[in-house]
Design a protein around this motif. Structure first.
Motif, PDB file in Angstrom:
ATOM      1  N   HIS A 127       0.820  -1.390   0.038  1.00  0.00           N
ATOM      2  CA  HIS A 127       0.153   0.065   0.048  1.00  0.00           C
ATOM      3  C   HIS A 127       0.749   1.429  -0.157  1.00  0.00           C
ATOM      4  CE1 HIS A 127      -2.500  -3.183   1.670  1.00  0.00           C
ATOM      5  NE2 HIS A 127      -3.472  -2.421   1.331  1.00  0.00           N
ATOM      6  N   VAL A 148      -7.925   5.331   8.275  1.00  0.00           N
ATOM      7  CA  VAL A 148      -7.843   3.772   8.567  1.00  0.00           C
ATOM      8  C   VAL A 148      -8.195   3.473  10.024  1.00  0.00           C
ATOM      9  CG1 VAL A 148      -6.482   2.024   9.013  1.00  0.00           C
ATOM     10  CG2 VAL A 148      -5.789   3.310   6.817  1.00  0.00           C
ATOM     11  N   ASP A 158      -2.434   4.887  -2.548  1.00  0.00           N
ATOM     12  CA  ASP A 158      -3.299   3.774  -2.516  1.00  0.00           C
ATOM     13  C   ASP A 158      -4.479   3.711  -1.551  1.00  0.00           C
ATOM     14  OD1 ASP A 158      -2.052   2.408  -4.997  1.00  0.00           O
ATOM     15  OD2 ASP A 158      -0.938   1.126  -3.584  1.00  0.00           O
ATOM     16  N   ILE A 159      -3.964   3.966  -0.254  1.00  0.00           N
ATOM     17  CA  ILE A 159      -4.590   4.055   0.797  1.00  0.00           C
ATOM     18  C   ILE A 159      -5.773   5.262   0.790  1.00  0.00           C
ATOM     19  CG2 ILE A 159      -4.577   4.488   3.502  1.00  0.00           C
ATOM     20  CD1 ILE A 159      -1.981   3.021   3.425  1.00  0.00           C
ATOM     21  N   SER A 196     -15.880  -0.039  15.139  1.00  0.00           N
ATOM     22  CA  SER A 196     -16.611  -1.158  15.654  1.00  0.00           C
ATOM     23  C   SER A 196     -16.084  -1.530  16.942  1.00  0.00           C
ATOM     24  CB  SER A 196     -17.194  -2.037  14.552  1.00  0.00           C
ATOM     25  OG  SER A 196     -15.947  -2.925  14.419  1.00  0.00           O
ATOM     26  N   ILE A 197     -14.871  -1.518  17.345  1.00  0.00           N
ATOM     27  CA  ILE A 197     -14.322  -1.861  18.196  1.00  0.00           C
ATOM     28  C   ILE A 197     -14.510  -0.910  19.457  1.00  0.00           C
ATOM     29  CG2 ILE A 197     -12.079  -2.698  19.442  1.00  0.00           C
ATOM     30  CD1 ILE A 197     -11.221  -3.607  16.632  1.00  0.00           C
ATOM     31  N   ALA A 242      -7.169   6.299  -1.979  1.00  0.00           N
ATOM     32  CA  ALA A 242      -7.895   5.975  -2.868  1.00  0.00           C
ATOM     33  C   ALA A 242      -9.246   5.081  -2.491  1.00  0.00           C
ATOM     34  CB  ALA A 242      -7.557   5.508  -4.242  1.00  0.00           C
ATOM     35  N   MET A 243      -8.650   3.973  -1.644  1.00  0.00           N
ATOM     36  CA  MET A 243      -9.311   2.874  -0.844  1.00  0.00           C
ATOM     37  C   MET A 243     -10.220   3.640   0.075  1.00  0.00           C
ATOM     38  SD  MET A 243      -6.441   0.085  -1.024  1.00  0.00           S
ATOM     39  CE  MET A 243      -7.084  -1.327  -0.518  1.00  0.00           C
ATOM     40  N   ALA A 246     -13.236   5.234  -1.779  1.00  0.00           N
ATOM     41  CA  ALA A 246     -14.323   4.231  -1.983  1.00  0.00           C
ATOM     42  C   ALA A 246     -14.977   3.552  -0.974  1.00  0.00           C
ATOM     43  CB  ALA A 246     -13.504   3.019  -2.937  1.00  0.00           C
ATOM     44  N   ILE A 247     -14.582   3.421  -0.082  1.00  0.00           N
ATOM     45  CA  ILE A 247     -15.072   2.853   1.358  1.00  0.00           C
ATOM     46  C   ILE A 247     -15.967   4.136   1.942  1.00  0.00           C
ATOM     47  CG2 ILE A 247     -14.844   2.330   3.945  1.00  0.00           C
ATOM     48  CD1 ILE A 247     -11.947   1.035   2.613  1.00  0.00           C
ATOM     49  N   LEU A 249     -11.989   2.617  10.396  1.00  0.00           N
ATOM     50  CA  LEU A 249     -12.302   1.242   9.864  1.00  0.00           C
ATOM     51  C   LEU A 249     -12.571   0.359  11.237  1.00  0.00           C
ATOM     52  CD1 LEU A 249     -10.059   1.001   6.789  1.00  0.00           C
ATOM     53  CD2 LEU A 249     -12.538   1.510   6.863  1.00  0.00           C
ATOM     54  N   PHE A 250     -11.951   0.879  12.445  1.00  0.00           N
ATOM     55  CA  PHE A 250     -11.941  -0.153  13.673  1.00  0.00           C
ATOM     56  C   PHE A 250     -13.130   0.562  14.446  1.00  0.00           C
ATOM     57  CE2 PHE A 250      -7.929  -0.852  11.778  1.00  0.00           C
ATOM     58  CZ  PHE A 250      -7.656  -2.351  11.931  1.00  0.00           C
TER      59      PHE A 250
END
Lengths: 445, 488, 445, 488
Positions: C6, C23, C10-11, C29-30, C13-14, C17-18, C26-27
């Motif tokens: 990555h 980053v 890249d990160i 839910s914890i 762009a991803m 999209a998400i 993305l966690f």
């Protein structure tokens, strides 16, 4: 015999099919008096365990605890294990020259990638699929220059690798081309005034090490300008290709031909061989290049594929009119370099080159603390010449400690005023700070 | 699947290596003139280690290798490459040994070279051997240099080299590279060189004759002794191209037939891997008269110690250096491993079984394919496409059809004396079953040539690519990747 | 980071999209309080060169000049390099369990070949695709015997590998099956009278080493007869599978189950693991077998192919009703054995077994000359127990010389009358005459 | 090509090995009773080394591996297996080390085990770790044995284990093997286990609850702390199936969430190779309360010396031995190499990028495939075939069609709570381009399902075999070669 699949039954059945009574009968075309008639005088057969014991004994006698501090044309570098694990794929290492392209696309595409790497690093337009080594590539470059210019005189810097120069002399012995050697100055660079004097209308090419044998980044742009003025070609010779990750491409500095070896990329030292020689030049010279060349084309269905091409230059087509007699080259070594360069990539190569340069500086500082200065004042990459008082004595003394200390310059330049003390040493990514310190201490004590 | 070039994928900033950080306090720009420095190299790939692994793993399976199937290339001796040898060549004591290591730290390597040299001298029947040449053609060049030096020492280098029409292309090319004019000799209707042909061409200007024995038809040059006498009588020397040494191992020795110098191809006879085109190793063995001229280095044994002679002063008549170092040492390790595992019996069995295999293929195929020469074969046999021509099927078509059957084609269109030559060298490491499979495939193709020539001419259909346009490749050479390159 | 492809672009762009900003988001839910909130306390990252230096240091501390003279469940054997070079093919070692048979035929066919090798060597009808090791295979065999017979008592020879017996005990602890241990006699064989007494209508199976831990070829036929009479199964346990090239197949001697390890074929010692456990039995028991099984079938076009089959026995289908919980097994180790057995073949295996037996005899003679006899009188394969006076002292003394001397039996049989002097030693194809002599001398002096 | 079984080719008397001769004076028949001796084993292959090399080289290319392409098997964590680790595990000091070597000759190996244990304890947030279990399921068994021992020490082993319906099959199987009855718990509509479900099932007979977190839907069990409290309140323990540890690396630790014991899968989280089904390595990490029960051996450091504790006397409460030796040491070497190369930052980045990749695939595919649970994903995402069912295209068809596109299919039909599950775990070692290629393939298949369902159902057509008849395999099992065997 694990490599001979023939059982007695197999042999009998095959002889029956042939209509022969025995295997010796198959050799009837060899006159009796030309046959050996005795067993060869060779050591007796070894089973695999004994074989490993014997080779373990031989290899064990050459093992040292630390990487060598000598480069001088063969450079100790880290080879990532992934390189070797890919090389060991039988499809690569047990394939022949890719003369049947449909079932050799793996080798061919890798060679096309090798040629691209060579071009990118050297700043040249075209590259061949590899040479035996740097020295023979250098000789072939001089021969090509003579063919292209129709001239006989080869001007070579005394700071070019001495063994490369010897090979050049061996190759040129029969063609009666003349070799003129130009001295280097106290900065370790080729003496440009002397070069200017040596180069003239009869000169086919000028050959320069880049970096040169003294570790010095030689005056390539200036030398190329002198050559160009005289209508001669400039050949840049690089034995330590990692330098091309830090130094400007020879092609960008006026060189017409770039040769040398990519041993530093992916190839272990192996006591000096095999190494992947490289040969690159300008587009205009492509049909004068020696060796195999891989090119892109399409197949019947219009898909891109690769083939060996321009083979009308080669011995198997042109025989005595070929540009060179080279056939087998260093394909697998070139593949190793291609894999390693692929891993390094744009940033890795730049980092590795800077790291090597930094380690050489670190060695210089450590040696300075030990009381040893350098012999030449010119800029260096990862090699430099130290004055250690008595270079041969230092090498012998450090050998007792299992350290490979460097190359005493006196072996090649006995008449240089500082020959006795001059020791050519390398430092690469393998030489960490502690090891460098240990070495500098060992040289002193 | 399609696999792009390394330069056609990846992402800025990605890398596949793990390097120590550069020392902080050093800036190359403070030492090296700005004009001699470059930034990162535009165009280099930026890929992770996994991407590199996948790339080369995928590429590899587009290759045919000995490890994937039968590889009966005539004159190439594609025998099994022992995996033991690969392991041995990688022992740290060999792989990490610097060529300039002090001799006291390289005794094992020097002993290996010394022993291999002696073994090669014994196997071919000569007095001394140099290991330094990089490949067969390099060995030829070396041999011709020795011949030139020998004649020069007598006062006249001479001008010509005699070469039969069955010779490998490297023979004339090596002669030319060494400044000799080439005189081609016609072989006779039996595929052999005849004494009268040599006698007619031989004069005091001839430096040497180059002979491959057995020749590229697989035929033993049974007149060799007489030919050597003719050449020697006029002061010439006899050079042997050892590409086909596999046929003679343990049975006969070039040195006993009148040859003065011969080159080996360790990658043929002694099973070092061909590697997709190299590296090879081409040691040269000579008679005593040529020994003083051998290139440097020379390995000598003094008491129990080995040493490399690299100083011209010790060998004043040497032709000099042919390599930057000592030769392809990693190949010496592999070749010596084979010789040690075989011993004298195994070496002889190698030659015998190689000849048995070739004769078996010959016997099985001679009713299906035309045999241009009836003379006995040793290690290889040459057919041609005469019987298939009526249907418009050529040697090239037969070769491509073999690919679809899973076999590598034989060497084709060589030797040049045979029109549409199909040159088959099975080697001793192939089993009868493999040969039977190959024979069956050849017969099936011959059959199909009669019933459906178009199908044969459409081959190959199984590999990743169909027949490639070699004319296009040569007419508009694309020899490297460039940004935006399209080949369609 | 060479394993993380990555790039910052890249990160970004991803994440776009998400639809996430970062980053860490993305966690989400914890729950915050369950997050670590600090860096892990691990040693700092190493570059590859430093990594090799560090692991070289660790490995170097375990290197010895000679192969060990101890077996005791892990046997020093020569592994031809070809085995490892084939194992390193990425298609084999980076593949998962072959659940998608169309793209796993390589692994599947090799497993089918492994199963065949296991059956041929053990004389059994069916084999599974491998177990963790010999000890767990033994425990699974006892559990299977209990399932098949519906009985609770496991009778085991004291001469069965003590660690195998410990693992058996650990496995049976929760099932409350009873383990009864039967002693061995002065010949090193299981005491048949005691066995007869121990086996009854409540006995699920009898477990015997073949050869046993003392190196002795145990009384398998007699034990099997006793078990059979009582309706119990006989389990033959083989840790040194090379013995099966010389000794009659357990299946031919009445065993119902054969388990153990094929470590001796193609697998290095690796400080005890991983090793390929094997498990073979009679046809009738196939649906009670633990672990994966590979079977032959046809594809849609009628071509032979291979699949994992009878998976209704397995955990991923049957969950708590499975015959075992085993999932990941020792596939790659089994492949190594398959390759090595393929190389050995019919004659090679017989030769290797005879060679091992001969080397053990050679060791016995050498030890005898040094004044040391054997402890047990029964026939042996390549291991035997010597009386060296003080076994622990000998091991400690030889360790100083870098020799791994053997296994002092007193560690496992402290109450045996000759425990103090008893040293279990192996000799294989790796132990040549000179080395055997050196060892016998070293034990004495 | 077709490749026969090893047993189906070869020739009597051929061999692929080179062995020393057996000592002459010893005859086994003089020592071993005749009834216990056998001759050569009928049926074993007789092949040369080259034949073996070709056999396995050819077989290998019929496999898909991580090295050949993307391998998004959910719950399997098919990440790149570093080649460095392979080289390190083969160092003679590791590969040739006997497990019973005296500790003074094994200090390097013991130090490595000691350090790896400590690192694994730190990464998951526990007090002690045993390396001995052979694989994940073996680790589960070990963990349950520890739980049983813990309860037994309190006087009652208890009877039941609670397991959610999303669990791996090994969880109930391991419980059963350890003598516990399994109580299945339903997960909620959000894919999570809810405290009330646990509360309802929890009583004094429950030994433990087994929870995978994140679970097999890729969903974090956000009620974990509360669930742990409920279980602990009734004296039960919380077991963690660490198969999905990759999602949490450096971000959160099971030991900080209420777990008492967890197993690792080094072959998932720490990149040791899966090897076509094994070997694995399943270390178990525990809280202090369970540490006394850990299996033997235990590595201890005394001063600067390392030692294995193997004597029960030193650890009287141990559950005993689980392996004949110490565990899959060669896997410890590989895992420790990865941890050392990554360091704390790299370990954390691993978890972060694994989660990023899964979420990216989810975002790109969620409009094409049905997402049965809307809950946030961590390292993997589960779709199903609901949108494709109308056309009669199932998850199985989609999987086989992916094969033709060069991808390994995701895990299918698991977890069982999702009908026709498609469980995708990309791992952190895959690039955005690879994920984009996979997404494009999935979308193309979804498109083709609409336009040409029959084509999807005919897949795969590219590999060496079409769909295999698994029913036939199970109905008439052929589990080994026998002479003359025919499978047609």
């Amino acid at each position: 015999m694990r490599y001979h699949p023939h059982t007695p039954e197999d042999i009998r059945a095959m002889l029956d099919a042939i209509g022969a009574k025995s295997v010796p009968e198959l050799f009837d075309s060899i006159p009796e008096k030309l046959r050996l008639g005795r067993a060869l005088d060779l050591p007796p057969a070894l089973d695999e365990i004994a074989l490993f014991a014997e080779f373990g004994r031989l290899a064990g006698r050459n093992e040292t605890a630390h990487p060598p501090f000598v480069g001088a044309g063969a450079y100790p570098h880290h080879v990532p294990p992934v390189v070797d694990q890919l090389l060991l794929r039988g499809e690569f290492f047990t394939a022949y020259t890719p003369y049947q392209p449909e079932i050799s696309q793996g080798t061919l595409q890798a060679l096309f990638e090798w040629q691209t790497f060579v071009c990118l690093l050297t700043g040249m337009d075209v590259s061949n699929a590899s040479m035996y080594d740097g020295a023979t590539a250098t000789a072939e470059a001089a021969l090509m220059a003579a063919r292209i210019t129709g001239r006989k005189k080869i001007v070579v810097s005394a700071a070019l690798h001495p063994e490369y120069r010897k090979v050049l002399a061996t190759y040129l012995r029969s063609t009666r081309d003349e070799i003129v050697t130009v001295p280097f100055g106290s900065d370790g660079r080729t003496d440009l005034a002397a070069l200017e004097k040596a180069v003239g209308a009869d000169t086919a090419c000028v050959l320069l090490g880049y970096p040169n044998f003294l570790g010095v980044v030689d005056a390539l742009p200036e030398a190329a300008a002198i050559a160009k003025k005289a209508g001669a070609l400039t050949v840049s010779v690089t034995a330590e290709a990692v330098a091309l990750g830090l130094l400007q491409a020879p092609g960008a500095l006026g060189a017409d031909v770039a040769v040398g070896t990519f041993q530093s990329f992916g190839n272990p030292l192996s006591f000096g061989g095999p190494f992947p020689g490289f040969f690159a030049t300008r587009e205009a010279n492509v049909r004068q290049m020696p060796g195999r060349i891989c090119g892109a084309t399409t197949d019947k269905q219009g898909r891109r594929g690769f083939v060996l091409t321009l083979s009308t230059r080669e011995q198997h087509i042109r025989r005595e009119k070929a540009t060179s007699n080279i056939c087998t080259n260093s394909g697998l070594c070139a593949l190793a370099s291609t894999i390693h360069l692929g891993l390094l990539g744009r940033n890795g190569l730049a980092e590795l080159a800077r790291l090597n340069h930094g380690r050489a500086r670190m060695l210089r500082d450590a040696m300075k603390r030990s009381g040893f200065g350098t012999v030449f004042t010119g800029p260096v990459f990862n090699e430099q010449v130290f004055d250690v008082g008595d270079a041969e004595a230092v090498v012998a003394r450090l050998a007792k400690k299992g350290l490979v200390a460097g190359a005493p310059l006196g072996r090649w330049y006995p008449d240089h005023p500082r020959a006795k003390g001059a020791l050519l040493c390398v430092a690469t990514e393998l030489h960490g700070p502690e090891l460098i310190e240990l070495f500098a201490q060992a040289v002193r004590s | 699947y399609e696999e792009p070039l390394l330069f056609e994928h990846g992402s800025r900033g990605r890398t596949g290596v793990s390097l120590p950080p550069a020392p902080k306090d050093y800036d190359p720009a403070q030492e090296i003139p700005a004009a001699l420095l470059r930034g990162t190299v535009e165009g280099l790939p930026e890929l992770s280690e996994l991407e590199i692994v996948r790339h080369f793993t995928r590429l590899s399976v587009w290759n045919h290798g000995i490890d994937t199937g039968f590889y009966p290339l005539g004159s190439c001796t594609m025998k099994y490459n022992p995996k033991s040898s690969e392991a041995l060549a990688r022992l740290p004591g060999f792989a990490n040994l610097h060529p300039l290591a002090p001799p006291e730290l390289a005794q094992g390597a020097l002993e290996l070279m010394y022993q291999l040299e002696r073994a090669l001298s014994e196997i071919a029947g000569f007095d001394a051997t140099t290991l330094t040449p990089a490949a067969g053609a390099h060995g030829e060049l070396c041999g011709l240099m020795l011949i030139r030096a020998y004649h020069e020492a007598k006062g006249n280098p001479r001008k010509k080299v005699l070469i039969p029409d069955t010779a490998h292309g490297t023979n004339p090319a090596s002669s030319a590279l060494n400044g000799y004019a080439v005189v081609q000799l016609a072989s006779g209707p039996d595929g052999r060189l005849h004494p009268e042909t040599v006698r007619a061409a031989m004069d005091e200007d001839v430096a040497a004759i180059m002979i491959t024995n057995p020749n590229t038809l697989g035929v033993f040059e049974s007149n060799i002794a007489e030919i050597a006498e003719i050449v020697h009588a006029k002061g010439g020397l006899v050079y042997g191209d050892g590409a086909n040494m596999n046929a003679l191992l343990g049975v006969a020795r070039p040195g006993d037939m009148g040859f003065d110098v011969i080159q080996y191809n360790l990658h043929k006879t002694f099973a070092t891997p061909h590697g997709g085109g190299g590296p090879g190793s081409g040691p040269v063995a000579v008679k005593a008269a040529l020994a003083p001229f051998l290139p440097l280095p020379v390995v000598v044994k003094e008491g129990e110690t080995y040493r490399l002679v690299t100083d011209v002063k010790e060998r004043p008549r040497t032709i000099g250096r042919l390599r930057e170092f000592w030769g392809n040492f990693a190949m010496f390790v592999r070749a010596w491993a084979l010789v040690r595992e075989y011993g004298p019996e195994g070496v002889r069995a190698t030659g015998e079984l190689a000849v048995l295999n070739a004769n078996y293929v010959r016997a099985r195929l001679k009713d299906t394919f035309n045999l241009p020469y009836e003379t006995a074969s040793l290690h290889e046999v040459v057919f041609d496409d005469k019987h298939q021509q009526a249907a418009g099927v050529t040697t090239m078509d037969i070769a491509k059809a073999l690919i679809d059957q899973g076999f590598h084609p034989p060497t084709i269109y060589f030797p040049l004396v045979v029109h549409g030559a199909i040159m088959i060298e099975p080697t001793e490491t192939e089993s009868k079953e493999t040969l039977d499979g190959f024979v069956a495939a050849m017969k099936a193709i011959a059959e199909e040539a009669k019933t459906d020539a178009a199908a044969v001419k459409a081959a190959p259909v199984r590999p990743v690519r169909a027949r490639l346009d070699e004319t296009r490749a040569a007419r508009k050479p694309i020899l490297r990747w460039r940004p935006g390159m399209k080949v369609e």
